[in-house]
Scaffold this active site. Structure first.
Site, PDB file in Angstrom:
ATOM      1  N   PRO A 186      75.636  78.949  33.635  1.00 28.79           N
ATOM      2  CA  PRO A 186      74.778  80.286  33.382  1.00 28.79           C
ATOM      3  C   PRO A 186      74.050  80.097  32.179  1.00 28.79           C
ATOM      4  O   PRO A 186      74.457  79.581  31.186  1.00 28.79           O
ATOM      5  CB  PRO A 186      75.900  81.352  33.280  1.00 28.79           C
ATOM      6  N   GLU A 187      72.505  80.435  32.202  1.00 27.37           N
ATOM      7  CA  GLU A 187      71.754  80.464  31.173  1.00 27.37           C
ATOM      8  C   GLU A 187      71.759  81.762  30.691  1.00 27.37           C
ATOM      9  O   GLU A 187      72.481  82.552  30.885  1.00 27.37           O
ATOM     10  CB  GLU A 187      70.317  80.151  31.665  1.00 27.37           C
ATOM     11  N   LYS A 220      74.064  80.975  25.096  1.00 28.26           N
ATOM     12  CA  LYS A 220      75.369  81.095  26.499  1.00 28.26           C
ATOM     13  C   LYS A 220      76.283  81.595  26.173  1.00 28.26           C
ATOM     14  O   LYS A 220      77.474  81.411  26.793  1.00 28.26           O
ATOM     15  CB  LYS A 220      75.079  79.443  26.904  1.00 28.26           C
ATOM     16  N   ARG A 261      69.278  65.654  31.895  1.00 28.12           N
ATOM     17  CA  ARG A 261      69.035  66.750  33.156  1.00 28.12           C
ATOM     18  C   ARG A 261      67.713  66.308  33.652  1.00 28.12           C
ATOM     19  O   ARG A 261      66.703  65.674  33.206  1.00 28.12           O
ATOM     20  CB  ARG A 261      69.018  68.304  32.571  1.00 28.12           C
TER      21      ARG A 261
END
Length: 248
Positions: free
Chosen positions: A2-3, A50, A237
Site C-alpha cells: 500500500p502506498e 507508508k 522496480r
C-alpha cells in the site's frame, strides 16, 4: 505494498472511529503484546508516508507498516470474532479493526518515533510537509528522478504506481537527472494534488475524468497517444514511460 494514499485513508478512517475513545486492545495471534493498550484512550492515528502511528495516553506509540501483505479488516459489529492471524485488534462498543499480516507492528517510544520521523522525507499528504525541503531533497538526490521518488528518505509515501503516473503527468522521463527547482516543485505539487484524490477514492487516481484508468502504469500502450509504453528496471522496480509524452 500500500502506498501513502491508502495509509492516509486508513489513518483518517480509524481516527474517525477510534480517536479520543477508550479502546479494547488484543493481540489474538500472540505476536504482539496488546495488554499495555487495553482500556486506554487512543489519542490519534497518524500517517507518515507508508507508516502508521497509534498514539495512546501514557504508553509508547504503536508503529505499523503493512508491507506487502498487510491488511485491515473493519467490523461494524465489534463482537465479530477476529480472523485467524490477527496481529492486533482495536475495538470500541461500535466498531472493531483487525490488523492482519503486517510487516511491522511494534511498540515505539518517544525516541523511536522521533527517529522514524527523521528517517522519512516530506509526505505529500501532510499539511506540515514543507515544499522547500521536498524540492531540496529531490534535487540533492544523486541519481535519476525515478529512483529519487521511491526513496522514502526523499519523499515519504510514493510507491511504484504513483511514480509511473506522477512522472507521466509532469512529462518527466524516470531517467532524468538534475531537475531545476521549478520542475521539482511542479512534481511535488502534482504529488500533493493527485495523491489526495487517491486518498479520498481509495485507489490511485491520475485522471479524475477516468479514475479507474492509468496513463502508463501496467499498460502496453500510452492511454494519451497510443505509443508503446517502455518498461525497464529502475530502483528494483519496473519503471513505465511513454517515449512520446516523456522524452528522455
Amino acid at each position: 505494498m500500500p502506498e501513502g494514499h491508502l495509509t492516509h485513508r486508513h489513518a483518517r478512517e480509524q481516527h474517525a472511529d477510534l480517536g479520543g475513545r477508550v479502546v479494547r486492545a488484543a493481540g489474538p495471534q500472540g505476536r504482539f503484546d496488546a495488554r499495555p493498550y487495553d482500556g486506554r484512550a487512543l489519542q490519534s492515528v497518524e500517517a507518515l508516508g507508508k507508516h502508521l502511528l497509534y498514539h495512546f495516553d501514557g504508553v509508547p506509540a504503536v508503529h505499523v507498516h503493512l508491507g506487502m501483505r498487510g491488511i485491515f479488516l473493519r467490523h461494524p459489529d465489534p463482537g465479530t470474532p477476529p480472523r485467524a492471524g490477527t496481529r492486533l485488534r482495536l475495538a470500541t462498543d461500535d466498531v472493531a479493526y483487525d490488523l492482519i499480516a503486517p510487516s511491522t507492528c511494534e511498540q515505539l517510544d518517544a525516541d523511536g518515533v522521533a527517529a522514524l520521523r527523521t528517517s522519512l522525507g516530506p509526505d505529500p499528504l501532510r499539511d506540515d510537509a514543507p515544499e522547500e525541503e521536498a524540492v531540496r531533497r529531490l534535487r540533492a538526490f544523486r541519481g535519476p528522478v525515478g529512483a529519487a521518488v521511491l526513496d522514502q528518505k526523499v519523499w515519504a509515501g510514493v510507491g511504484n504506481a504513483w511514480r509511473a503516473e506522477l512522472l507521466f503527468l509532469t512529462g518527466l522521463h524516470p531517467g532524468v537527472r538534475d531537475l531545476d527547482a521549478a520542475t521539482a516543485g511542479r512534481l511535488w505539487e502534482a504529488a500533493r494534488t493527485y495523491m489526495a484524490l487517491g486518498r479520498d477514492a481509495g485507489q490511485v487516481v491520475s485522471d479524475p475524468a477516468a479514475p479507474d484508468e492509468r496513463w502508463v502504469y501496467k499498460r502496453e500502450h500510452c492511454r494519451r497517444c497510443g505509443a508503446a509504453v517502455l518498461t525497464w528496471q529502475l530502483a528494483s522496480r519496473t519503471a513505465y514511460a511513454c517515449p512520446v509524452d516523456q522524452p528522455g
